[in-house]
Structures are given as structure tokens and as C-alpha cells.
Design a protein around this motif. Structure first.
Motif, PDB file in Angstrom:
ATOM      1  N   VAL A 182     -62.225  57.446   9.893  1.00  0.00           N
ATOM      2  CA  VAL A 182     -61.882  58.651  10.634  1.00  0.00           C
ATOM      3  C   VAL A 182     -61.404  59.710   9.658  1.00  0.00           C
ATOM      4  N   VAL A 183     -61.847  60.938   9.898  1.00  0.00           N
ATOM      5  CA  VAL A 183     -61.347  62.093   9.144  1.00  0.00           C
ATOM      6  C   VAL A 183     -60.977  63.164  10.151  1.00  0.00           C
ATOM      7  N   GLY A 184     -59.826  63.786   9.957  1.00  0.00           N
ATOM      8  CA  GLY A 184     -59.385  64.796  10.907  1.00  0.00           C
ATOM      9  C   GLY A 184     -58.565  65.874  10.232  1.00  0.00           C
ATOM     10  N   SER A 192     -55.872  60.993  12.991  1.00  0.00           N
ATOM     11  CA  SER A 192     -56.339  60.061  11.957  1.00  0.00           C
ATOM     12  C   SER A 192     -55.233  59.111  11.544  1.00  0.00           C
ATOM     13  N   ASN A 193     -54.032  59.638  11.326  1.00  0.00           N
ATOM     14  CA  ASN A 193     -52.896  58.783  10.990  1.00  0.00           C
ATOM     15  C   ASN A 193     -52.591  57.803  12.110  1.00  0.00           C
ATOM     16  N   ALA A 205     -59.104  55.935   6.616  1.00  0.00           N
ATOM     17  CA  ALA A 205     -58.691  57.160   7.295  1.00  0.00           C
ATOM     18  C   ALA A 205     -58.360  58.233   6.270  1.00  0.00           C
ATOM     19  N   PRO A 207     -56.633  61.814   6.680  1.00  0.00           N
ATOM     20  CA  PRO A 207     -56.034  62.941   7.396  1.00  0.00           C
ATOM     21  C   PRO A 207     -55.867  64.150   6.476  1.00  0.00           C
TER      22      PRO A 207
END
Length: 294
Positions: A182-184, A192-193, A205, A207
């Protein structure tokens, strides 16, 4: 009238925009405070126009890129908002199953910048899903101001479930290898965290300038790459305590802070964008995912 350049804008204006973009200032207050910086031929109108997102000429990957299959899908989020719309993108030429990435938007829904970012990641060899957490309210409304107002109407923990459901959708996708990251960005950084905390089989992840979890950090299994903007005091203030907890529990993480750039430095659509920092952060992000997902 002189055309405004990023160098013409005082840091205080960027700080005001950050407050506005994160709902600490109403639009009227933002405009009033901008008037203090309308000097030397710079007008409030020109300042306001310059600071607002521009999606017309800032795409890095065209929506009809011939190397991609990219289209909207709907998936089920029973613990969140119900039926969620998202942009699913993948390379057109696939020889084997690919890792997946959930791409998480900021606090304003699935805007064109996040869609562009999801397509960009797909070109690097991932199946990406960029959900729109505004789906239960009708979806991203076409501008960020209304998008922010809409997103405030949703519970953020229910939205977290929408992105966890996106993870499950990718996991079940016939073209996905089962390794998913996940990337956000901004709100998406917090998501993401939190997905790292809540999803035991998340593979990685990243973030970007995201708020940090304060509980259950011992439950994180995924390696983390945390991206911070040097001038982002609001988000950076929570990092020392989070890092201390990550160290205490022996978690796998690496953190980068990019000096002299603002929150949102990766977003191509506003003058906060910093090309050098954004490109370096993105290369590190893609390398990190390839290391952990492939």
C-alpha cells in the motif's frame, strides 16, 4: 502582470494553504489571510489561483496510455461504505502474475493526481487499485474543495475498512500474485500506516507524510518506508514517538526526510510539488516495493 513562480511565494502562504487543505481554515479565512501577501503586484486572486490544484497539464501518464489496461471497477466493502468504486490498472502485456498495490488518496477523494499515480505504478509492473472513499456519497465531485467537504462526512475508520477491502479484492484477483503493498498520501499515508497495523499479511507499506498510529504497533508485520517533507511540522511532530515504538518492537522500517519541501511535495498538481524530491521519493518507493513484493 508578472506570472507567478513558486519562488515568488513566501513559506507562510504554503503554510496557510496546508491549514486550508486540512480543514483548519475555511475558504473565506484563507482568502482573508492571503491578502497580507498580496504585495508588489501580486493580487489575492492570482495567489489563490496559483495555489489551487491544476489537473490540466500535470499528468505523468495519460489515461489512455496504450501500455496499460486501466478502468473503473466496483468492489464490496461490507465493513465500510458498501460498494466502492476504484481505478484498476495493470500492464497490458502480462506474462505472469503480478504483485498488487493499493493506492490511497488524500483527504478529498479519488482526484486526477491519485489516478495518475496509480497508472504510473502500474507501468512499473504492478496491478494497482486506487479506491474512492467518497463512493458512498456519490464519488469524487470533480474539485478538491467539495471533495474535502464530502470526505469530512465519512468516518475515517470506516474508510480504513474500504481500503482493507481493496487489499482483499487484489488478493483474490486472478492476475495478482498475492503479494500486496500500500502507498498513500496525507490521509492516505495514515491509511497506509493503519493498514500495516490491521492487515497481518500486508507485504509492504509506504506512507507519504501520513499521520502515525499510536497503538498496536507491535502487530505490524510489513516493512515500512516512511516519506516525510522537511517543512511539514504538523506531520513530523508525531514521528519521534512512532519511531521509538518501531524500534522497541524490532520492526523493519526506513525513513526519509526531504529537506526544504512542503507537505504534498509529491503532488504534481500544486506549487508544493518539488520535482527532485518527488522523483527521488518515487524511485525509492518503487524499488522498495519491487524488493518486498516480487
Amino acid at each position: 502582470m508578472k506570472k507567478l513562480q513558486k519562488e515568488d511565494i513566501k513559506q507562510e502562504v504554503f503554510d496557510l494553504y496546508d491549514d486550508y487543505a486540512h480543514n483548519k481554515l475555511q475558504r473565506r479565512e484563507f482568502v482573508e489571510k492571503l491578502s497580507a501577501y498580496a504585495v508588489g503586484g501580486i493580487t489575492v486572486t492570482s495567489l489563490l489561483s496559483f495555489m489551487m490544484p491544476n489537473y490540466k497539464n500535470t499528468f505523468l501518464v495519460a489515461s489512455d496510455n496504450p501500455r496499460l489496461n486501466s478502468d473503473y471497477i466496483t468492489y464490496s466493502s461490507p465493513k465500510g461504505g458498501g460498494e466502492i468504486k476504484g481505478l484498476l490498472s495493470m500492464p497490458r502485456a502480462i506474462e505472469s502474475k503480478l504483485p498488487g498495490l493499493v493506492v490511497v488518496h488524500e483527504n478529498r477523494g479519488l482526484n486526477p493526481y491519485i489516478e495518475d499515480t496509480a497508472r504510473r505504478a502500474a507501468l512499473d509492473g504492478f496491478i494497482t487499485l486506487a479506491p474512492d472513499a467518497l463512493s458512498p456519497l456519490g464519488g469524487y465531485p470533480g474539485n478538491d474543495d467539495d471533495g474535502r467537504a464530502m470526505q469530512r462526512k465519512r468516518d475515517r475508520n470506516e474508510m480504513l475498512q474500504d481500503f482493507i477491502a481493496a487489499f482483499e479484492y487484489l488478493k483474490a484477483h486472478e492476475g495478482c500474485s498475492g503479494k500486496i503493498g500500500v502507498v498513500g498520501f496525507c490521509f492516505g499515508g495514515w491509511i497506509s500506516n493503519m493498514m500495516a497495523v490491521k492487515v497481518p499479511d500486508l507485504s509492504a507499506a509506504v506512507p507519504f507524510y501520513g499521520g502515525q498510529p499510536t497503538e498496536n504497533i507491535d502487530q505490524i508485520n510489513a516493512p515500512l518506508m516512511l516519506q516525510f517533507a522537511g517543512l511539514d511540522e504538523r506531520v513530523n511532530g508525531g514521528w519521534p514517538a512512532f519511531e521509538e515504538a518501531l524500534k522497541k518492537h524490532g520492526k523493519d522500517y526506513i525513513a526519509y526526510t526531504y529537506p526544504d519541501v512542503n507537505h504534498g511535495f509529491h503532488n504534481t498538481s500544486t506549487p508544493r510539488y518539488d520535482k527532485d524530491a518527488a522523483e527521488l521519493a518515487w524511485k525509492r518507493t518503487m524499488d522498495f516495493f519491487k524488493e518486498n513484493l516480487i
